[in-house]
Design a protein around this motif. Structure first.
Motif, short mmCIF file in Angstrom:
data_model
loop_
_atom_site.label_atom_id
_atom_site.label_comp_id
_atom_site.label_asym_id
_atom_site.label_seq_id
_atom_site.Cartn_x
_atom_site.Cartn_y
_atom_site.Cartn_z
N ARG A 33 89.51 60.50 144.75
CA ARG A 33 90.47 61.19 143.88
C ARG A 33 90.10 60.88 142.43
O ARG A 33 89.66 59.76 142.12
CB ARG A 33 91.90 60.70 144.17
CG ARG A 33 92.93 61.46 143.34
CD ARG A 33 94.35 60.95 143.54
NE ARG A 33 95.25 61.61 142.60
CZ ARG A 33 96.46 61.18 142.27
NH1 ARG A 33 96.92 60.07 142.83
NH2 ARG A 33 97.19 61.82 141.41
N HIS A 34 90.24 61.87 141.55
CA HIS A 34 89.89 61.65 140.15
C HIS A 34 90.61 60.43 139.56
O HIS A 34 91.68 60.03 140.05
CB HIS A 34 90.25 62.91 139.33
CG HIS A 34 91.71 63.21 139.35
ND1 HIS A 34 92.61 62.59 138.51
CD2 HIS A 34 92.44 64.03 140.13
CE1 HIS A 34 93.83 63.03 138.76
NE2 HIS A 34 93.76 63.90 139.75
N ASN B 287 98.70 62.34 134.20
CA ASN B 287 99.16 61.26 135.10
C ASN B 287 99.82 60.19 134.25
O ASN B 287 100.89 59.66 134.58
CB ASN B 287 97.99 60.58 135.85
CG ASN B 287 97.34 61.45 136.90
OD1 ASN B 287 96.12 61.40 137.09
ND2 ASN B 287 98.13 62.24 137.61
N LEU C 228 103.50 63.70 134.18
CA LEU C 228 103.81 65.13 134.25
C LEU C 228 103.18 65.76 135.50
O LEU C 228 102.06 65.38 135.88
CB LEU C 228 103.24 65.87 133.02
CG LEU C 228 103.67 65.37 131.64
CD1 LEU C 228 103.07 66.25 130.54
CD2 LEU C 228 105.20 65.36 131.51
N PHE C 229 103.88 66.72 136.11
CA PHE C 229 103.27 67.49 137.21
C PHE C 229 102.09 68.27 136.62
O PHE C 229 102.24 68.99 135.63
CB PHE C 229 104.28 68.49 137.79
CG PHE C 229 105.29 67.85 138.70
CD1 PHE C 229 104.95 67.52 140.01
CD2 PHE C 229 106.58 67.58 138.26
CE1 PHE C 229 105.88 66.93 140.86
CE2 PHE C 229 107.52 67.00 139.10
CZ PHE C 229 107.17 66.67 140.40
N THR C 230 100.94 68.13 137.25
CA THR C 230 99.71 68.71 136.68
C THR C 230 99.22 69.91 137.48
O THR C 230 98.97 70.98 136.91
CB THR C 230 98.60 67.64 136.64
OG1 THR C 230 99.15 66.42 136.13
CG2 THR C 230 97.46 68.09 135.75
N GLY C 231 99.04 69.74 138.78
CA GLY C 231 98.60 70.85 139.63
C GLY C 231 97.33 71.49 139.13
O GLY C 231 96.30 70.84 138.94
N GLU D 296 93.53 70.76 142.83
CA GLU D 296 94.86 70.24 143.15
C GLU D 296 95.74 71.41 143.59
O GLU D 296 95.50 72.58 143.21
CB GLU D 296 95.44 69.55 141.90
CG GLU D 296 96.82 68.92 142.08
CD GLU D 296 96.88 67.93 143.23
OE1 GLU D 296 96.90 68.40 144.40
OE2 GLU D 296 96.94 66.72 142.99
N TYR E 57 101.15 73.62 141.43
CA TYR E 57 102.49 73.05 141.46
C TYR E 57 103.58 74.01 140.97
O TYR E 57 104.73 73.62 140.75
CB TYR E 57 102.54 71.72 140.69
CG TYR E 57 102.76 70.52 141.61
CD1 TYR E 57 103.89 70.46 142.42
CD2 TYR E 57 101.86 69.46 141.66
CE1 TYR E 57 104.10 69.39 143.27
CE2 TYR E 57 102.06 68.37 142.50
CZ TYR E 57 103.18 68.35 143.31
OH TYR E 57 103.40 67.28 144.16
N LYS F 73 107.99 64.13 135.84
CA LYS F 73 108.40 63.88 137.23
C LYS F 73 109.77 63.18 137.29
O LYS F 73 110.62 63.53 138.11
CB LYS F 73 107.33 63.08 137.97
CG LYS F 73 106.08 63.91 138.21
CD LYS F 73 104.98 63.21 138.99
CE LYS F 73 103.77 64.16 139.08
NZ LYS F 73 102.59 63.62 139.69
N ARG G 189 107.22 67.38 146.70
CA ARG G 189 105.95 66.65 146.50
C ARG G 189 105.28 66.27 147.81
O ARG G 189 104.06 66.21 147.88
CB ARG G 189 106.20 65.37 145.71
CG ARG G 189 106.55 65.60 144.27
CD ARG G 189 106.74 64.28 143.53
NE ARG G 189 105.49 63.52 143.38
CZ ARG G 189 105.44 62.29 142.91
NH1 ARG G 189 106.52 61.65 142.54
NH2 ARG G 189 104.28 61.67 142.79
N ARG G 190 106.06 65.98 148.84
CA ARG G 190 105.42 65.40 150.02
C ARG G 190 105.64 66.14 151.34
O ARG G 190 105.02 65.79 152.33
CB ARG G 190 105.85 63.93 150.17
CG ARG G 190 105.26 63.02 149.11
CD ARG G 190 103.74 62.91 149.24
NE ARG G 190 103.14 62.23 148.11
CZ ARG G 190 102.64 62.87 147.04
NH1 ARG G 190 102.64 64.18 146.98
NH2 ARG G 190 102.11 62.19 146.04
N ASN H 107 96.30 66.02 146.43
CA ASN H 107 96.76 66.84 147.56
C ASN H 107 95.63 67.59 148.27
O ASN H 107 95.69 67.76 149.49
CB ASN H 107 97.86 67.79 147.10
CG ASN H 107 99.11 66.99 146.75
OD1 ASN H 107 99.72 66.36 147.61
ND2 ASN H 107 99.45 66.95 145.46
#
Ligand SMILES: O=C(O)[C@H](O)COP(=O)(O)O
Length: 351
Positions: free
Chosen positions: A105-106, A112, A116-119, A209, A212, A220, A236-237, A281
């Motif tokens: 994962r990056h 991050n 903030l939600f990035t998507g 990703e 989102y 978040k 999210r999950r 994700n």
């Protein structure tokens, strides 16, 4: 047993017999068409927990694999830099059908850091993310890499490139530009020797990703305060509930796992060692496929930024070896003869 996938979960340094300390998924490649391919696969019949997922996602892989094998002595789209000769190919098929697969994962991105939600928003790494990528590179510096796949987003590409600065192979990762004829033609390399010293880097939006939706750019914590913990956790999950106008994990898996089956798994079959730098994700969905996680189990799967995970692809099965803790980690190399030989060669070269 599902848990956060970082070094603390698994101790591969205990070697091949350490299955109690490490969640090992010994699974056959379950793309149905691959089983019928000319490559010999285990005839054992395995129970597949996520049969529906595999059937819908991996349908086209057999054709792709045959195409890779058939065209291996000619120009290959996925490996234009270093194309194996027919002899090399049949040798590698005969030898062991064994390859390593690194997932990473990056590193931490600027969003991050800001929570903030990035998507799908294309945000670069923070300094900490850069450092995480370099550290990840150190941890995998002795594991062979012949092909790199990244998403089309800069945070994954930065991570892959920075990690490779630490690699002992000292080959040059080169991004392939396949977007149009001009990009393909203008990026050609005219020295066979230089090609041999290069690692093709394939960028694919399918590894991006999850999108989102209307959460992109929202904080978040503030989103939890506004919509409640449960609702946000569901977005999210959960496996199949999408955030507003975004992708659920199932939708993300549909593209990411299909891409893995169609493009990446055939490379592993012909013995190429692969690294994938992608996202929380898209990688969760690929791990769900590799480890045969159920839609319930994947809910508690969390990936840390910049932590590499190693799988060995052997005789058509993926075996998770956890996260290499350092470049000299014995257990990783003890596990397969091919990796042990590779390691020995590297050591000889540096003496
Ligand atoms: O896109 C994002 O915001 C993160 O990279 C992944 O977010 P998540 O942990 O909320 O799925």
């Amino acid at each position: 047993m599902i848990a956060s996938m970082d070094a603390a979960v698994c101790n591969p340094s205990l070697g091949p017999s350490s299955s109690s300390s490490c969640y090992v998924s010994s699974r056959p490649s379950f793309c149905p068409d691959l089983r019928r391919s000319s490559v010999r696969l285990s005839s054992e019949v395995f129970k597949v927990k996520i049969g529906r997922l595999e059937r819908s996602l991996c349908r086209s892989s057999g054709n792709k694999l045959s195409a890779v094998i058939a065209s291996a002595s000619q120009t290959s789209v996925s490996d234009p830099i270093s194309t194996p000769s027919r002899n090399d190919l049949s040798d590698s098929l005969k030898k062991s059908n064994e390859a390593s697969l690194i997932l990473i994962r990056h590193g931490e991105s600027l969003w991050n850091e800001k929570n903030l939600f990035t998507g799908s928003v294309d945000v670069p790494l923070t300094k900490k993310g850069v450092e995480e990528a370099i550290q990840a590179g150190k941890r995998i510096s002795n594991i062979p890499v012949d092909m790199i796949y990244t998403s089309s987003l800069i945070r994954a590409q930065m991570t892959a490139m920075l990690a490779m600065t630490e690699h002992r192979q000292q080959k040059v990762p080169i991004i392939l530009h396949d977007e149009n004829e001009r990009a393909r033609t203008w990026g050609r390399i005219f020295s066979e020797e230089t090609k041999k010293q290069s690692i093709p880097v394939v960028t694919a939006w399918q590894l991006n990703e999850r999108m989102y939706g209307e959460l992109q750019g929202l904080n978040k914590q503030e989103t939890v305060e506004r919509y409640g913990k449960e609702q946000v956790h569901e977005w999210r999950r959960s496996y199949d509930i999408p955030p507003p106008n975004g992708e659920s994990l199932a939708m993300c898996a549909q593209r990411a796992v299909t891409y893995f089956c169609d493009e990446i798994e055939p490379q592993l079959f012909i013995g190429k060692n692969v690294m994938i730098a992608a996202h929380g994700n898209s990688l969760r969905s690929i791990i769900m496929y590799l480890d045969k996680l159920t839609t319930q189990e994947v809910i508690s799967l969390e990936l840390s930024t910049g932590v590499p995970l190693l799988y060995i692809f052997k005789e058509g099965r993926f075996v998770r070896r956890g996260s290499p803790v350092g470049p000299t980690e014995a257990g990783v190399y003890a596990y397969t003869g091919k990796l042990a030989q590779y390691r020995q060669k590297l050591d000889e070269m540096s003496h």
